[in-house]
Design an enzyme around this catalytic site. Structure first.
Site, PDB file in Angstrom:
ATOM      1  N   HIS A  78      36.543  29.256  64.093  1.00 41.75           N
ATOM      2  CA  HIS A  78      37.142  28.173  63.307  1.00 41.75           C
ATOM      3  C   HIS A  78      36.091  27.417  62.496  1.00 41.75           C
ATOM      4  O   HIS A  78      36.325  27.086  61.329  1.00 41.75           O
ATOM      5  CB  HIS A  78      37.889  27.198  64.222  1.00 41.75           C
ATOM      6  CG  HIS A  78      39.008  27.831  64.973  1.00 41.75           C
ATOM      7  ND1 HIS A  78      39.691  27.190  65.990  1.00 41.75           N
ATOM      8  CD2 HIS A  78      39.568  29.062  64.873  1.00 41.75           C
ATOM      9  CE1 HIS A  78      40.625  28.000  66.473  1.00 41.75           C
ATOM     10  NE2 HIS A  78      40.561  29.140  65.810  1.00 41.75           N
ATOM     11  N   HIS A 236      47.176  31.203  60.786  1.00 37.06           N
ATOM     12  CA  HIS A 236      46.016  31.060  61.667  1.00 37.06           C
ATOM     13  C   HIS A 236      45.252  32.369  61.810  1.00 37.06           C
ATOM     14  O   HIS A 236      44.010  32.360  61.885  1.00 37.06           O
ATOM     15  CB  HIS A 236      46.417  30.558  63.052  1.00 37.06           C
ATOM     16  CG  HIS A 236      45.218  30.307  63.912  1.00 37.06           C
ATOM     17  ND1 HIS A 236      44.446  29.175  63.792  1.00 37.06           N
ATOM     18  CD2 HIS A 236      44.604  31.073  64.850  1.00 37.06           C
ATOM     19  CE1 HIS A 236      43.415  29.252  64.627  1.00 37.06           C
ATOM     20  NE2 HIS A 236      43.496  30.384  65.281  1.00 37.06           N
ATOM     21  N   ASP A 240      41.303  32.886  61.134  1.00 33.66           N
ATOM     22  CA  ASP A 240      40.356  33.608  61.992  1.00 33.66           C
ATOM     23  C   ASP A 240      39.607  34.685  61.216  1.00 33.66           C
ATOM     24  O   ASP A 240      38.385  34.846  61.355  1.00 33.66           O
ATOM     25  CB  ASP A 240      41.100  34.262  63.159  1.00 33.66           C
ATOM     26  CG  ASP A 240      41.432  33.280  64.280  1.00 33.66           C
ATOM     27  OD1 ASP A 240      40.868  32.170  64.300  1.00 33.66           O
ATOM     28  OD2 ASP A 240      42.247  33.644  65.152  1.00 33.66           O
ATOM     29  N   HIS A 263      39.776  39.580  66.359  1.00 32.85           N
ATOM     30  CA  HIS A 263      38.340  39.362  66.165  1.00 32.85           C
ATOM     31  C   HIS A 263      37.534  40.652  66.319  1.00 32.85           C
ATOM     32  O   HIS A 263      36.667  40.963  65.491  1.00 32.85           O
ATOM     33  CB  HIS A 263      37.824  38.333  67.165  1.00 32.85           C
ATOM     34  CG  HIS A 263      38.527  37.020  67.091  1.00 32.85           C
ATOM     35  ND1 HIS A 263      38.505  36.232  65.962  1.00 32.85           N
ATOM     36  CD2 HIS A 263      39.282  36.354  68.009  1.00 32.85           C
ATOM     37  CE1 HIS A 263      39.217  35.129  66.196  1.00 32.85           C
ATOM     38  NE2 HIS A 263      39.693  35.183  67.422  1.00 32.85           N
TER      39      HIS A 263
END
Length: 307
Positions: A78, A236, A240, A263
């Site tokens: 973030h 969101h 990321d 991720h």
């Protein structure tokens, strides 16, 4: 030109997974310094960790970087997204624990902190990673891809069985402050069943529905206050991806497509990209290119109002 903060920005909170209090200070840094974390609570070992793709190590549910001395910092995605979206190219991030504070679960507190301090232009040209040909990686039904484009574009799709999430997709051109206006206030999210499983395994100990995460259960949004956007989950995921891509070592000029990606898959994509010197080129951003970079022209009025 490259930018850094005019003065230090301080953030205090607790880690999403550890639940432990942490204090973090983002300090100005010289031109060509890049983004570095420093664990100020570590003695006797190298406490500096470069925010680069090749420092990422496997971790559940977040992005974690670790140096050769075994010193690490987790949940950096973030703040990395906020640095990218505000065009902060050089910063030293001092932190007194192993996890970045989750704050409200989005990047908006970091954006507000950076823009309140202001940025200062430095005497060095921004260097960006220009994608020359398509690179793609997959893991099961998840895919991440980078392909040539004149600016950073992100296209993301998610699918969840929970009807309150379902199928969502969104595409954005991230130039000219779009990250700040469109993505920075979107919070991390999970399903109620995931919360129970994570906490049983010692994770998400600092998570609080409505305070720093959006929690879904079937067709219900359990977090008080509901959603900030009808499609907050996919926004969101784009946030990321923005943060994880900034681990390339500079702004990316290319189109990123994520389908159920996370991720780990985005980091795998960067590793695949940099393993092929024909797929990318480092370029100095001239007058025509700089206006296409994330964060150019952003001001405090662009930050969404948060209830």
């Amino acid at each position: 030109m490259q930018n850094t903060l005019k003065s230090a920005a301080v953030f205090e909170g607790r880690g999403l997974h550890s639940g432990k209090p942490v204090r973090m200070v983002v300090r100005p840094a010289s031109a060509n310094f890049g983004i570095w974390f420093k664990r100020v609570d570590v003695d006797g070992r190298d406490s500096m960790i470069s925010a680069q793709w090749d420092q990422v190590v496997p971790s559940r549910l977040c992005t974690l970087i670790r140096n050769d001395a075994g010193v690490d910092v987790s949940t950096i995605e973030h703040i990395m997204a906020a640095l990218a979206g505000c065009a902060v190219h050089n910063a030293l991030i001092e932190i007194d624990g192993p996890e970045v504070p989750i704050l409200d679960g989005s990047a908006v507190p970091f954006v507000q902190g950076f823009l309140a301090r202001g940025l200062i232009e430095q005497l060095a040209t921004v260097r960006a990673i220009k994608i020359l040909r398509t690179v793609e990686v997959s893991d099961g039904d998840a895919t991440a891809r980078l392909e040539p484009a004149d600016m950073l574009e992100i296209d993301f799709q998610i699918d969840f069985a929970d009807r309150a999430i379902g199928h969502q997709e969104k595409s954005l051109n991230l130039s000219n402050g779009a990250f700040v206006r469109e993505l920075c206030d979107s919070r991390t999210f999970c399903r109620q069943s995931d919360v129970e499983a994570m906490q049983a395994n010692g994770l998400a100990l600092g998570g609080t529905p409505g305070e720093n995460a959006v929690v879904f259960d079937g067709d219900r949004v359990l977090s008080p206050g509901g959603l900030r956007h009808a499609d907050e989950p996919v926004r969101h995921k784009m946030l990321d991806a923005m943060g994880d891509l900034y681990l390339a070592g500079g702004p990316v000029l290319g189109r990123y497509t994520g389908i159920r990606a996370g991720h780990a898959l985005t980091n795998k994509l960067l590793r695949t990209l940099f393993a092929d010197p024909t797929a990318w080129r480092m370029v100095e951003c001239g007058a025509q290119t700089v206006g296409k970079l994330p964060g150019v022209g952003v001001h405090r009025g662009d930050v969404p109002a948060i209830a």
